[in-house]
Design an enzyme around this catalytic site. Structure first.
Site, PDB file in Angstrom:
ATOM      1  N   HIS A 143      -3.526 -62.955  94.906  1.00 57.58           N
ATOM      2  CA  HIS A 143      -3.005 -63.594  93.691  1.00 57.58           C
ATOM      3  C   HIS A 143      -2.718 -65.070  93.965  1.00 57.58           C
ATOM      4  O   HIS A 143      -3.073 -65.943  93.156  1.00 57.58           O
ATOM      5  CB  HIS A 143      -1.731 -62.864  93.256  1.00 57.58           C
ATOM      6  CG  HIS A 143      -1.024 -63.482  92.100  1.00 57.58           C
ATOM      7  ND1 HIS A 143      -1.199 -63.073  90.792  1.00 57.58           N
ATOM      8  CD2 HIS A 143      -0.116 -64.494  92.040  1.00 57.58           C
ATOM      9  CE1 HIS A 143      -0.436 -63.791  89.995  1.00 57.58           C
ATOM     10  NE2 HIS A 143       0.230 -64.672  90.724  1.00 57.58           N
ATOM     11  N   GLU A 144      -2.073 -65.359  95.091  1.00 54.88           N
ATOM     12  CA  GLU A 144      -1.741 -66.746  95.423  1.00 54.88           C
ATOM     13  C   GLU A 144      -2.995 -67.560  95.735  1.00 54.88           C
ATOM     14  O   GLU A 144      -3.110 -68.720  95.330  1.00 54.88           O
ATOM     15  CB  GLU A 144      -0.766 -66.783  96.608  1.00 54.88           C
ATOM     16  CG  GLU A 144       0.536 -66.042  96.384  1.00 54.88           C
ATOM     17  CD  GLU A 144       1.241 -66.433  95.100  1.00 54.88           C
ATOM     18  OE1 GLU A 144       1.110 -67.597  94.663  1.00 54.88           O
ATOM     19  OE2 GLU A 144       1.920 -65.571  94.517  1.00 54.88           O
ATOM     20  N   HIS A 147      -4.547 -68.595  92.524  1.00 53.69           N
ATOM     21  CA  HIS A 147      -3.885 -69.763  91.929  1.00 53.69           C
ATOM     22  C   HIS A 147      -4.491 -71.050  92.491  1.00 53.69           C
ATOM     23  O   HIS A 147      -4.771 -72.004  91.747  1.00 53.69           O
ATOM     24  CB  HIS A 147      -2.383 -69.744  92.235  1.00 53.69           C
ATOM     25  CG  HIS A 147      -1.548 -69.029  91.220  1.00 53.69           C
ATOM     26  ND1 HIS A 147      -1.627 -69.288  89.865  1.00 53.69           N
ATOM     27  CD2 HIS A 147      -0.583 -68.077  91.364  1.00 53.69           C
ATOM     28  CE1 HIS A 147      -0.753 -68.523  89.217  1.00 53.69           C
ATOM     29  NE2 HIS A 147      -0.120 -67.776  90.097  1.00 53.69           N
ATOM     30  N   GLU A 221      -0.946 -66.781  84.939  1.00 50.54           N
ATOM     31  CA  GLU A 221      -0.623 -65.600  85.743  1.00 50.54           C
ATOM     32  C   GLU A 221      -1.621 -64.473  85.505  1.00 50.54           C
ATOM     33  O   GLU A 221      -2.031 -63.778  86.444  1.00 50.54           O
ATOM     34  CB  GLU A 221       0.800 -65.117  85.436  1.00 50.54           C
ATOM     35  CG  GLU A 221       1.895 -65.965  86.026  1.00 50.54           C
ATOM     36  CD  GLU A 221       1.768 -66.097  87.528  1.00 50.54           C
ATOM     37  OE1 GLU A 221       1.627 -65.067  88.219  1.00 50.54           O
ATOM     38  OE2 GLU A 221       1.781 -67.242  88.019  1.00 50.54           O
TER      39      GLU A 221
END
Length: 289
Positions: A143-144, A147, A221
């Site tokens: 997920h990071e 980003h 997100e």
């Protein structure tokens, strides 16, 4: 106390640098500071300048604020796994290897920051390492990394710069009109009215603008979750979000919270940087982002 002094000194240095830049712009263009165009330029310099300087300093400031320890030479199997996992995901996502750090915190969280896709930071809490399975932690790391790969830090900074510019410009413009209507009160009173009104309006407009920035943060997100699902699989990402439902509230602040896996709870979804976990899980299952 040292952290507070560092924060104040940093902000003072930023203001001084931007003031010098603004005076150079005025001198080169011949623009009058009191004119409408001069006000707009001032708002843009401080609005965008502050946002981009914060972005450029984000890695160092984030590490200091959470007391993060950068993993340079892995000391144990967990640190070795973290470096190997982030490196593999970064290669899959087409970005440079991020700096990887661990920080002490009870909450299950991680965040990414940095001004460039090839010069970024991924930090994870000890709470995440202690309370998540490897599959769940792998999904959070993905997920990071997503980003970073999506360029979310830069796009959020651009949006914040636009918002800051309009907040400063409108506040000062309206304050100038209000103060000019009190000419009979004298110059000193006019200045007090001007600064008083502009400060109040900046707070009000800033609060209203936060609805827009929080909406965009929630939007990103969903896309970071989708990117993580592509890197490690949908089921791992769903399992990680399910685990977060049982965790402590996020202790991160500011931009770190915006790009963390877990956000703070709020009375209204409109002021949340992250969508409710149930919505994120539902979006992954239906593949509707």
């Amino acid at each position: 106390m040292k952290r507070i002094m560092l924060f104040l000194a940093t902000n003072l240095a930023v203001v001084l640098v931007l003031s010098v830049v603004l005076n150079i712009v005025y001198a080169v263009t011949g623009m009058q500071p009191g004119s409408l165009s001069g006000l707009l330029v001032m708002a843009a310099v401080f609005g965008f300048g502050g946002a981009f300087i914060s972005l450029m300093m984000s890695k160092g400031m984030a590490l200091r604020s959470v007391g993060g320890m950068v993993i340079e030479s892995p000391r144990n199997e967990t640190e070795h796994w973290l470096l190997e996992t982030v490196g593999r995901q970064a290669q899959q996502a087409g970005i440079g290897m991020p700096t990887v750090a661990i920080y002490e915190a009870a909450d299950i969280n991680a965040f990414a920051t940095g001004a460039k896709r090839d010069d970024s930071l991924v930090a994870v809490s000890t709470g995440l390492l202690h309370n998540m399975t490897r599959d769940e932690a792998e999904a959070v790391l993905a997920h990071e990394v997503s980003h970073i790969a999506n360029g979310d830090m830069v796009t959020m900074t651009l949006m914040q710069g636009v918002v800051n510019t309009f907040v400063i410009f409108l506040s000062r413009f309206i304050a100038n009109i209000v103060a000019s209507n009190d000419d009979e009160e004298g110059q000193g009173t006019n200045m007090m009215v001007y600064f008083g009104v502009s400060m109040v309006l900046e707070l009000v407009f800033g609060f209203l603008a936060s609805f827009l920035t929080m909406w965009y943060s929630r939007h990103r997100e969903f896309h970071a979750d989708a990117g993580a699902a592509q890197l490690v699989g949908k089921e791992k990402m769903i399992a990680a979000l399910e685990r977060l439902k049982m965790s402590h509230e996020s202790q991160l602040d500011g931009t770190m919270m915006a790009f963390g896996i877990n956000g703070k709870r709020s009375m209204t979804e409109l002021l949340m940087s992250h969508p409710p976990l149930d919505k994120r899980i539902s979006a992954l299952r239906s593949q509707q982002y």
